[in-house]
Scaffold this motif. Structure first.
Motif, PDB file in Angstrom:
ATOM      1  N   ARG A 126       0.845  -1.209   0.000  1.00 56.13           N
ATOM      2  CA  ARG A 126       0.000   0.000   0.000  1.00 56.13           C
ATOM      3  C   ARG A 126       0.878   1.256   0.000  1.00 56.13           C
ATOM      4  O   ARG A 126       0.604   2.204  -0.713  1.00 56.13           O
ATOM      5  CB  ARG A 126      -0.938  -0.018   1.200  1.00 56.13           C
ATOM      6  CG  ARG A 126      -2.035  -1.052   0.969  1.00 56.13           C
ATOM      7  CD  ARG A 126      -3.116  -0.996   2.030  1.00 56.13           C
ATOM      8  NE  ARG A 126      -4.236  -1.837   1.644  1.00 56.13           N
ATOM      9  CZ  ARG A 126      -4.803  -2.734   2.434  1.00 56.13           C
ATOM     10  NH1 ARG A 126      -4.371  -2.913   3.662  1.00 56.13           N
ATOM     11  NH2 ARG A 126      -5.820  -3.454   1.998  1.00 56.13           N
ATOM     12  N   LEU A 127       1.962   1.215   0.784  1.00 56.66           N
ATOM     13  CA  LEU A 127       2.877   2.360   0.832  1.00 56.66           C
ATOM     14  C   LEU A 127       3.619   2.549  -0.492  1.00 56.66           C
ATOM     15  O   LEU A 127       3.895   3.664  -0.919  1.00 56.66           O
ATOM     16  CB  LEU A 127       3.946   2.108   1.904  1.00 56.66           C
ATOM     17  CG  LEU A 127       3.718   2.668   3.288  1.00 56.66           C
ATOM     18  CD1 LEU A 127       4.854   2.213   4.206  1.00 56.66           C
ATOM     19  CD2 LEU A 127       3.702   4.195   3.203  1.00 56.66           C
ATOM     20  N   ALA A 128       3.917   1.418  -1.145  1.00 53.90           N
ATOM     21  CA  ALA A 128       4.818   1.439  -2.306  1.00 53.90           C
ATOM     22  C   ALA A 128       4.278   2.264  -3.453  1.00 53.90           C
ATOM     23  O   ALA A 128       5.048   2.808  -4.237  1.00 53.90           O
ATOM     24  CB  ALA A 128       5.082   0.019  -2.790  1.00 53.90           C
ATOM     25  N   SER A 129       2.965   2.364  -3.541  1.00 53.91           N
ATOM     26  CA  SER A 129       2.402   3.105  -4.667  1.00 53.91           C
ATOM     27  C   SER A 129       2.918   4.557  -4.667  1.00 53.91           C
ATOM     28  O   SER A 129       2.905   5.217  -5.685  1.00 53.91           O
ATOM     29  CB  SER A 129       0.874   3.065  -4.610  1.00 53.91           C
ATOM     30  OG  SER A 129       0.464   3.555  -3.362  1.00 53.91           O
ATOM     31  N   TRP A 130       3.439   5.026  -3.511  1.00 55.25           N
ATOM     32  CA  TRP A 130       3.943   6.394  -3.425  1.00 55.25           C
ATOM     33  C   TRP A 130       5.376   6.530  -3.924  1.00 55.25           C
ATOM     34  O   TRP A 130       5.807   7.608  -4.285  1.00 55.25           O
ATOM     35  CB  TRP A 130       3.890   6.888  -1.973  1.00 55.25           C
ATOM     36  CG  TRP A 130       2.501   6.993  -1.453  1.00 55.25           C
ATOM     37  CD1 TRP A 130       1.807   6.037  -0.770  1.00 55.25           C
ATOM     38  CD2 TRP A 130       1.608   8.083  -1.603  1.00 55.25           C
ATOM     39  NE1 TRP A 130       0.549   6.462  -0.475  1.00 55.25           N
ATOM     40  CE2 TRP A 130       0.396   7.740  -0.976  1.00 55.25           C
ATOM     41  CE3 TRP A 130       1.712   9.339  -2.206  1.00 55.25           C
ATOM     42  CZ2 TRP A 130      -0.698   8.587  -0.937  1.00 55.25           C
ATOM     43  CZ3 TRP A 130       0.624  10.189  -2.158  1.00 55.25           C
ATOM     44  CH2 TRP A 130      -0.573   9.809  -1.525  1.00 55.25           C
ATOM     45  N   PHE A 131       6.162   5.431  -3.861  1.00 53.48           N
ATOM     46  CA  PHE A 131       7.588   5.624  -4.177  1.00 53.48           C
ATOM     47  C   PHE A 131       8.135   4.728  -5.286  1.00 53.48           C
ATOM     48  O   PHE A 131       9.313   4.793  -5.599  1.00 53.48           O
ATOM     49  CB  PHE A 131       8.450   5.489  -2.903  1.00 53.48           C
ATOM     50  CG  PHE A 131       8.314   4.177  -2.180  1.00 53.48           C
ATOM     51  CD1 PHE A 131       8.933   3.039  -2.658  1.00 53.48           C
ATOM     52  CD2 PHE A 131       7.554   4.094  -1.013  1.00 53.48           C
ATOM     53  CE1 PHE A 131       8.817   1.835  -1.982  1.00 53.48           C
ATOM     54  CE2 PHE A 131       7.434   2.893  -0.326  1.00 53.48           C
ATOM     55  CZ  PHE A 131       8.061   1.762  -0.823  1.00 53.48           C
ATOM     56  N   MET A 132       7.314   3.896  -5.916  1.00 56.70           N
ATOM     57  CA  MET A 132       7.843   3.038  -6.989  1.00 56.70           C
ATOM     58  C   MET A 132       8.105   3.877  -8.246  1.00 56.70           C
ATOM     59  O   MET A 132       7.355   4.807  -8.546  1.00 56.70           O
ATOM     60  CB  MET A 132       6.838   1.929  -7.342  1.00 56.70           C
ATOM     61  CG  MET A 132       6.685   0.862  -6.285  1.00 56.70           C
ATOM     62  SD  MET A 132       8.224   0.066  -5.814  1.00 56.70           S
ATOM     63  CE  MET A 132       8.525  -0.987  -7.218  1.00 56.70           C
ATOM     64  N   PRO A 133       9.159   3.511  -9.020  1.00 57.98           N
ATOM     65  CA  PRO A 133       9.393   4.220 -10.279  1.00 57.98           C
ATOM     66  C   PRO A 133       8.204   4.031 -11.232  1.00 57.98           C
ATOM     67  O   PRO A 133       7.479   3.047 -11.126  1.00 57.98           O
ATOM     68  CB  PRO A 133      10.630   3.520 -10.853  1.00 57.98           C
ATOM     69  CG  PRO A 133      11.170   2.651  -9.778  1.00 57.98           C
ATOM     70  CD  PRO A 133      10.115   2.457  -8.743  1.00 57.98           C
ATOM     71  N   LYS A 134       8.036   4.970 -12.135  1.00 52.07           N
ATOM     72  CA  LYS A 134       6.928   4.908 -13.100  1.00 52.07           C
ATOM     73  C   LYS A 134       6.958   3.580 -13.871  1.00 52.07           C
ATOM     74  O   LYS A 134       8.026   3.115 -14.259  1.00 52.07           O
ATOM     75  CB  LYS A 134       7.091   6.073 -14.082  1.00 52.07           C
ATOM     76  CG  LYS A 134       5.810   6.561 -14.702  1.00 52.07           C
ATOM     77  CD  LYS A 134       6.091   7.876 -15.442  1.00 52.07           C
ATOM     78  CE  LYS A 134       5.132   8.208 -16.549  1.00 52.07           C
ATOM     79  NZ  LYS A 134       3.772   8.013 -16.436  1.00 52.07           N
ATOM     80  N   GLY A 135       5.811   2.977 -14.036  1.00 47.76           N
ATOM     81  CA  GLY A 135       5.741   1.732 -14.811  1.00 47.76           C
ATOM     82  C   GLY A 135       6.022   0.489 -13.987  1.00 47.76           C
ATOM     83  O   GLY A 135       5.927  -0.633 -14.487  1.00 47.76           O
ATOM     84  N   GLU A 136       6.420   0.663 -12.721  1.00 42.62           N
ATOM     85  CA  GLU A 136       6.711  -0.504 -11.863  1.00 42.62           C
ATOM     86  C   GLU A 136       5.721  -0.546 -10.715  1.00 42.62           C
ATOM     87  O   GLU A 136       5.222   0.481 -10.268  1.00 42.62           O
ATOM     88  CB  GLU A 136       8.118  -0.382 -11.259  1.00 42.62           C
ATOM     89  CG  GLU A 136       9.253  -0.536 -12.251  1.00 42.62           C
ATOM     90  CD  GLU A 136       9.735  -1.974 -12.389  1.00 42.62           C
ATOM     91  OE1 GLU A 136       8.951  -2.927 -12.151  1.00 42.62           O
ATOM     92  OE2 GLU A 136      10.905  -2.137 -12.753  1.00 42.62           O
ATOM     93  N   SER A 137       5.455  -1.738 -10.227  1.00 45.40           N
ATOM     94  CA  SER A 137       4.700  -1.853  -8.979  1.00 45.40           C
ATOM     95  C   SER A 137       5.484  -2.811  -8.091  1.00 45.40           C
ATOM     96  O   SER A 137       6.461  -3.433  -8.535  1.00 45.40           O
ATOM     97  CB  SER A 137       3.292  -2.375  -9.251  1.00 45.40           C
ATOM     98  OG  SER A 137       3.378  -3.623  -9.892  1.00 45.40           O
TER      99      SER A 137
END
Ligand code: COA
Length: 144
Positions: A126-137
């Protein structure tokens, strides 16, 4: 014969582990050398590492898999991963960026949904959606 060997980490590897993890830009939390295995070259220099990281009850993560950029493609990560998988309980979890999903599928890890994740991973996804590079999850994968 391979030009590297695996051994359990010692306290003197701690700085090199932290430096490599920083260099490759993966999760820098919880890098206790006692849980690590390291790949070393013939001169004893560390070239790669990995660990089994315990979380909440019965939740173990294959983590901190990293190889020096100039030593990639020589099977170092494969050797580390297979060594750690052989001694890990099941299920075994890992987290990776989505582009590495096919890499871990080689060892039969499969991506799981939020409803199947232990709470630790659910929080991070849930947190990761804020800091992942574009195009990655952030992918959570499980080996049964
Ligand atoms: C990902 C990483 C660990 C691979 O290390 P490596 O030592 O080069 O990997 P290996 O040589 O053992 O490769 C094993 C297999 O995976 C394949 N592979 C390697 N990197 C891959 C990638 N990025 N994507 C898909 N497959 C990959 C190899 O072709 C090889 O396949 P084969 O055995 O079928 O021929 C390394 O690139 C790295 O340290 N990256 C930065 C840190 C990182 O992202 N770690 C993962 C955190 S989840």
């Amino acid at each position: 014969m391979a030009d590297f060997a695996l051994r359990p980490a010692t306290e003197s590897d701690s700085a090199a582990i932290k430096k490599l993890i920083r260099r490759v830009g993966i999760n820098p939390m919880d890098l206790d050398w006692r849980r690590f295995v390291v790949a070393v070259d013939r001169s004893g220099k560390m070239r790669g590492c990995g660990q089994l990281k315990p979380h909440e009850r019965d939740v173990i993560e294959l983590a901190s898999i990293a190889v020096e950029p100039e030593d990639r493609g020589k099977g170092i990560a494969r050797t580390i991963i297979e060594h750690l998988i052989a001694q890990a309980p099941r299920p075994l979890y890992l987290m990776c960026r989505s582009s590495l999903g096919p890499f871990y599928e080689k060892w039969n890890f499969h991506a799981i949904g939020l409803d199947e994740m232990p709470a630790y991973f659910r929080r991070l996804v849930r947190l990761a959606s804020w800091f992942m590079p574009k195009g990655e999850s952030l992918l959570v994968m499980r080996l049964l």
